[in-house]
Design a protein around this motif. Structure first.
Motif, short mmCIF file in Angstrom:
data_model
loop_
_atom_site.label_atom_id
_atom_site.label_comp_id
_atom_site.label_asym_id
_atom_site.label_seq_id
_atom_site.Cartn_x
_atom_site.Cartn_y
_atom_site.Cartn_z
N ILE A 468 128.91 -58.54 38.23
CA ILE A 468 128.85 -57.65 37.07
C ILE A 468 128.77 -58.48 35.79
O ILE A 468 129.53 -59.44 35.60
N LEU A 469 127.81 -58.13 34.92
CA LEU A 469 127.66 -58.75 33.60
C LEU A 469 127.50 -57.62 32.58
O LEU A 469 126.57 -56.82 32.67
N SER A 470 128.45 -57.54 31.61
CA SER A 470 128.43 -56.45 30.63
C SER A 470 128.44 -57.01 29.21
O SER A 470 129.11 -58.01 28.93
N PHE A 471 127.69 -56.33 28.30
CA PHE A 471 127.64 -56.70 26.90
C PHE A 471 128.22 -55.55 26.07
O PHE A 471 127.89 -54.38 26.31
N TYR A 472 129.04 -55.87 25.08
CA TYR A 472 129.71 -54.86 24.27
C TYR A 472 129.47 -55.13 22.78
O TYR A 472 129.43 -56.28 22.34
N SER A 473 129.35 -54.04 22.02
CA SER A 473 129.34 -54.13 20.56
C SER A 473 130.79 -54.04 20.09
O SER A 473 131.51 -53.10 20.45
N ILE A 474 131.23 -55.04 19.29
CA ILE A 474 132.62 -55.11 18.88
C ILE A 474 132.71 -54.85 17.37
O ILE A 474 132.12 -55.57 16.55
#
Length: 510
Positions: A468-474
């Protein structure tokens, strides 16, 4: 004292080929003496070379000397026989079916104590002595007794194979290198052994790393079993409390729910234990392979090493437990317990990138930076990789500004100097392109538009084992931008690519 004298006389008048008292003794031109039958047999084997030598001092004679019985020496031997004889060597000194026999013993052969890679022959203690006494023989390579010496002889030229053809991946002699293998990439067998030895050590490190990863996975799977059991027990307990408060009409429903929970528990535990057993079997095989490679690394015979290494170095694909549903964090604080400190590797940095803040920050500069030449450096794209190798579960955040960046992960062996070496332009890297007004995910040149709130900080969560590889806007909130579900076959490295004038920094997380 008289017995000691007999022993001395016997050794003096013993043939060094058969190790027995000489029969029909003859003296050859160098002065050494042998049984007539023994030295004839020895020279018969050298007739094709047309040069005949002494088995002890290796002095050669051309033409073959004429042999005449030494009557005085024969009389002395007969007198010694009348005086008394020593007992024959003990049975355990003779070569058995599983032993390597001395090539120079006649009759019943003694067990060899060493093999010579130059002479391509094996010797007992007696016949080995010239290799310790004669100057030219002292330079020969002695190894433990081996039955495979003839595998070192070229079948075409009858020469020792001291070279290795990398083009055809086989051992050859020096005549092969100028004949059948002319123009090929050839090196000495010793040089190729050194290169393969390094590969072997790399394979061992890979195996040991996989064993460590496997042990971690087994531990995690055991925790999962405990979690499943605990969850099932709690569900049963809660259902019993609830249904005891209901009227008799609900008793049947209570039994149905209990049976369903237990069935799910049994199924889940069985699945996890099956995967756990498979991982344990794989680790046992890896440990066995590691032991074989360790044993091979100590062999002194280069050709035997090169013959055996390819079959031992190949490894099967590792087992992944991505099918196990491991809970993921639901809050930013929850991700922080997997926080990973990232530093940038200057040996991979594009030459216009300036590293600062303890190598956590990089800026696209107008001026060329004074980096030394290095094979890991990116040539065509303004990007850089982390020093850290990422496995397991990791989380980090990147703060950026300027002309846009590419927040990425990549394998260590991503290409560096070709047009397709940019993050997301190959099958060895995954990239989220971050601009002022948009996001774009890229993998193997395939673009996927991504929507989400714009932010100057991006969070990255990696569960290597689960793929699993996830990208988030912080910002004030944490918003999922894009998630990848795949199978990672190697450790990953964090990376960043830069637009003109851009700056990106790996944040310190509290």
């Amino acid at each position: 004292m008289a017995q000691k004298g007999v022993q001395l006389d016997r050794e003096t008048f013993s043939c060094s080929i058969c190790l027995d008292l000489m029969k029909d003794p003859v003296a050859i031109p160098c002065g050494h003496s042998y049984c007539m039958k023994c030295i004839k047999g020895f020279w018969d084997g050298e007739d094709e070379k047309k040069i005949h030598s002494c088995p002890q001092c290796r002095q050669s004679f051309t033409p073959r000397p004429v042999l005449l019985k030494n009557t005085m020496l024969a009389a002395l031997v007969e007198e010694l026989k009348k005086t008394g004889l020593q007992a024959a060597p003990a049975d355990h000194c003779y070569a058995g079916a599983e032993d390597v026999a001395c090539d120079f013993c006649t009759g019943r052969k003694l067990r060899a104590c060493k093999s010579c890679l130059v002479c391509l022959a094996s010797y007992c203690d007696k016949h080995l002595q010239p290799h310790y006494d004669v100057a030219p023989l002292k330079k020969h390579k002695l190894v433990e007794p081996s039955k495979k010496l003839q595998e070192n002889i070229c079948s075409l030229h009858d020469e020792v194979m001291k070279m290795f053809c990398r083009t055809d991946q086989q051992c050859i002699c020096y005549l092969c290198s100028v004949d059948e293998h002319k123009g090929h990439d050839t090196v000495s067998a010793a040089a190729e052994r050194t290169e393969r030895q390094r590969e072997l050590e790399g394979s061992r490190l890979n195996i040991q790393q996989r064993i460590q990863d496997g042990e971690k996975e087994v531990k995690l799977l055991q925790q999962e079993v405990e979690a499943v059991n605990g969850s099932a027990d709690k569900a049963v307990e809660d259902s019993e409390k609830m249904f005891t408060e209901l009227i008799r009409l609900m008793e049947k429903r209570s039994s149905d729910v209990k049976q369903q929970v237990r069935s799910q528990q049994k199924s889940e535990v069985s699945r996890v234990k099956e995967l756990q057993e498979k991982l344990e079997q794989e680790m046992a095989e890896l440990k066995r392979r590691d032991a074989e490679l360790k044993l091979l690394s100590h062999t002194e015979d280069h050709n035997q090493f090169l013959h055996s290494y390819p079959s031992l170095s190949a490894l099967s694909e590792p087992t992944h437990s991505s099918s196990i549903n491991i809970p993921e964090p639901t809050t930013r604080a929850g991700f922080f317990k997997y926080s990973q400190e990232i530093t940038l590797d200057p040996n991979t940095a594009y030459t216009y990138l300036l590293l600062s803040e303890g190598s956590r920050k990089a800026t696209f500069m107008k001026q060329h930076q004074s980096y030394s030449s290095h094979p890991d450096r990116f040539i065509h794209y303004v990007q850089v990789l982390s020093r850290e190798s990422l496995t397991g579960r990791c989380y980090w955040e990147v703060e950026w500004r300027g002309g846009g960046v590419y927040v990425a992960v990549a394998y260590k062996n991503i290409i560096r100097a070709e047009d397709g070496s940019g993050f997301g332009y190959n099958d060895k890297s995954w990239s989220l392109d971050c601009n002022q007004n948009s996001y774009l995910f890229r993998y193997n040149r395939i673009k996927t538009p991504v929507s989400g709130p714009q932010s100057s900080r991006v969070g990255v969560y990696l569960d290597h084992r689960a793929g699993i590889l996830s990208f988030y806007s912080i910002s004030e909130t944490m918003t999922l931008l894009h998630r990848v579900q795949t199978i990672f076959t190697q450790p990953l490295h964090a990376g960043v690519g830069y637009g003109y004038g851009a700056t990106a920094e790996f944040c310190k997380l509290k």
